[in-house]
Write an enzyme that holds these catalytic residues in place. Sequence first.
Site, PDB file in Angstrom:
ATOM      1  N   HIS A   1     -20.100 -41.531  14.685  1.00  0.00           N
ATOM      2  CA  HIS A   1     -19.048 -40.543  14.957  1.00  0.00           C
ATOM      3  C   HIS A   1     -17.745 -40.825  14.211  1.00  0.00           C
ATOM      4  CE1 HIS A   1     -21.337 -38.581  18.165  1.00  0.00           C
ATOM      5  NE2 HIS A   1     -21.864 -39.785  18.296  1.00  0.00           N
TER       6      HIS A   1
ATOM      7  N   SER B   1     -19.809 -42.578  21.456  1.00  0.00           N
ATOM      8  CA  SER B   1     -20.193 -41.162  21.390  1.00  0.00           C
ATOM      9  C   SER B   1     -19.867 -40.374  22.652  1.00  0.00           C
ATOM     10  CB  SER B   1     -21.683 -41.048  21.089  1.00  0.00           C
ATOM     11  OG  SER B   1     -22.448 -41.773  22.039  1.00  0.00           O
TER      12      SER B   1
ATOM     13  N   LYS C   1     -23.471 -35.554  11.413  1.00  0.00           N
ATOM     14  CA  LYS C   1     -22.267 -35.206  12.177  1.00  0.00           C
ATOM     15  C   LYS C   1     -21.166 -34.750  11.212  1.00  0.00           C
ATOM     16  CE  LYS C   1     -23.956 -38.309  15.723  1.00  0.00           C
ATOM     17  NZ  LYS C   1     -24.810 -37.363  16.423  1.00  0.00           N
TER      18      LYS C   1
HETATM   19  C1  LIG Z   1     -23.838 -43.420  18.117  1.00  0.00           C
HETATM   20  C2  LIG Z   1     -25.029 -42.696  17.570  1.00  0.00           C
HETATM   21  N1  LIG Z   1     -25.939 -43.377  16.860  1.00  0.00           N
HETATM   22  C3  LIG Z   1     -27.015 -42.775  16.353  1.00  0.00           C
HETATM   23  C4  LIG Z   1     -27.234 -41.426  16.520  1.00  0.00           C
HETATM   24  C5  LIG Z   1     -28.462 -40.805  15.951  1.00  0.00           C
HETATM   25  O1  LIG Z   1     -28.170 -40.120  14.775  1.00  0.00           O
HETATM   26  P1  LIG Z   1     -29.102 -38.925  14.295  1.00  0.00           P
HETATM   27  O2  LIG Z   1     -28.710 -37.719  15.097  1.00  0.00           O
HETATM   28  O3  LIG Z   1     -28.834 -38.801  12.838  1.00  0.00           O
HETATM   29  O4  LIG Z   1     -30.508 -39.341  14.573  1.00  0.00           O
HETATM   30  C6  LIG Z   1     -26.301 -40.673  17.243  1.00  0.00           C
HETATM   31  C7  LIG Z   1     -26.409 -39.214  17.415  1.00  0.00           C
HETATM   32  O5  LIG Z   1     -27.172 -38.578  17.895  1.00  0.00           O
HETATM   33  C8  LIG Z   1     -25.196 -41.330  17.799  1.00  0.00           C
HETATM   34  O6  LIG Z   1     -24.309 -40.641  18.535  1.00  0.00           O
END
Ligand SMILES: Cc1ncc(COP(=O)(O)O)c(C=O)c1O
Length: 398
Positions: free
Chosen positions: A215, A187, A246
Amino acid sequence: MPGTSRPTLLDALLQAELDDLKERQLFRAPRTVGSAQGPVVTLDGREVLLFCSNNYLGLANHPQIIRAVQAAAATWGTGAGAARLISGHMTVHEEFERRAAQWLGCEAALGFGSGYLANLGTIPALAGPDDVILCDRLNHASLIDACRMSRAKLWVYPHGDASEVGRLLSRAQAFRRRLIVTDGLFSMDGDLAPLAALAEAADRHEAILMVDDAHGLFTLGEQGRGAGEACGVLDRIDLLMATCSKALGGYGGILFGSRTLIDYLRNRARTFIYTTALPPTVATANLAALELIARQPELRDRLRHNGERLRRGCQRYGMPIGEGRHQILPVLLGDSGRALRVAERLLEAGVLVPAIRPPTVPDGTARLRITVTAKHTDAQIDQLVDALHRGGQAEGLW
Ligand SMILES: Cc1ncc(COP(=O)(O)O)c(C=O)c1O
């Protein structure tokens, strides 16, 4: 009444910590966006170019999805009213899970309240004190928290180092289970995990491979099936987690796997069991976005084009950018104060790209994390590159 009386002892302690964060350039506060998500948003009453959103395919504000949500609100109302295992499991939740699993080509899928909750529920349900988890050093915070919550032995390996994973696994045979946990598309760095080598190591040492492709899913690979597809090992991933917040432009987490795994998680994942189901309107938005993505591969083509244009632009000016070749591009500035100053110059030029600082990234690796979406035009990307070039020059960086 909380917050209305004189400052308490707790306030004094917290204020001291906040002052320390400010001194170290690590204090954070949100900026208020006054319009729908898109390449241009209103920020504090002024239009700016947005280059920090994960709305990769531009679906957070798509007319077709908005119409589906309006119809869903009229039919289903706004709240699910209860947890999934009580009475909150509606037709649309079921339909989304069924369609998502079918689209990916796996047996089953399970929706969670968010991606964070999907990780927090899944990992502790699978691993405990008799198990070991191998975790990439740059994994997302939700994975790290989930690993800690599981109370399994946690072995953190250097970023992307599959050889080290193999070495660690060869010393891990005494554990009941061995779980490798990694982001797919990282990310904050925009690079891919070495999934083929990790799958190989998992096979060799009878380990389980879990990939968080928040992502990459829906954006990477010929069919949009993410980092696993891009690396040619989708069928060797045991658990694939993603988020609907996303590329799908909605909200909620989703976990893909075998029918047995999903049945198990429905019974054991605490963040699935003990929380209210997603509002039916949100589940509808996720479903409508999935249908749209399946029909519009050109969105991914455009995203790829935009990622390449941004990278080429930054390379032209010799900026210190990361290795990845996708929609996330870090400009590595090291020092938090420096990153904040360049971000401020960008904002003055009408471009929003906030500085990303520790603890989101390791100490000494503050950066601008730029993301492009399928909706940015070439001219908007060129405007960003130009503003970045001038901002960095003014700070004596390039
Ligand atoms: C790699 C990764 N995993 C999990 C999440 C969490 O997802 P969410 O925003 O749906 O809680 C994110 C983003 O914020 C992320 O970038």
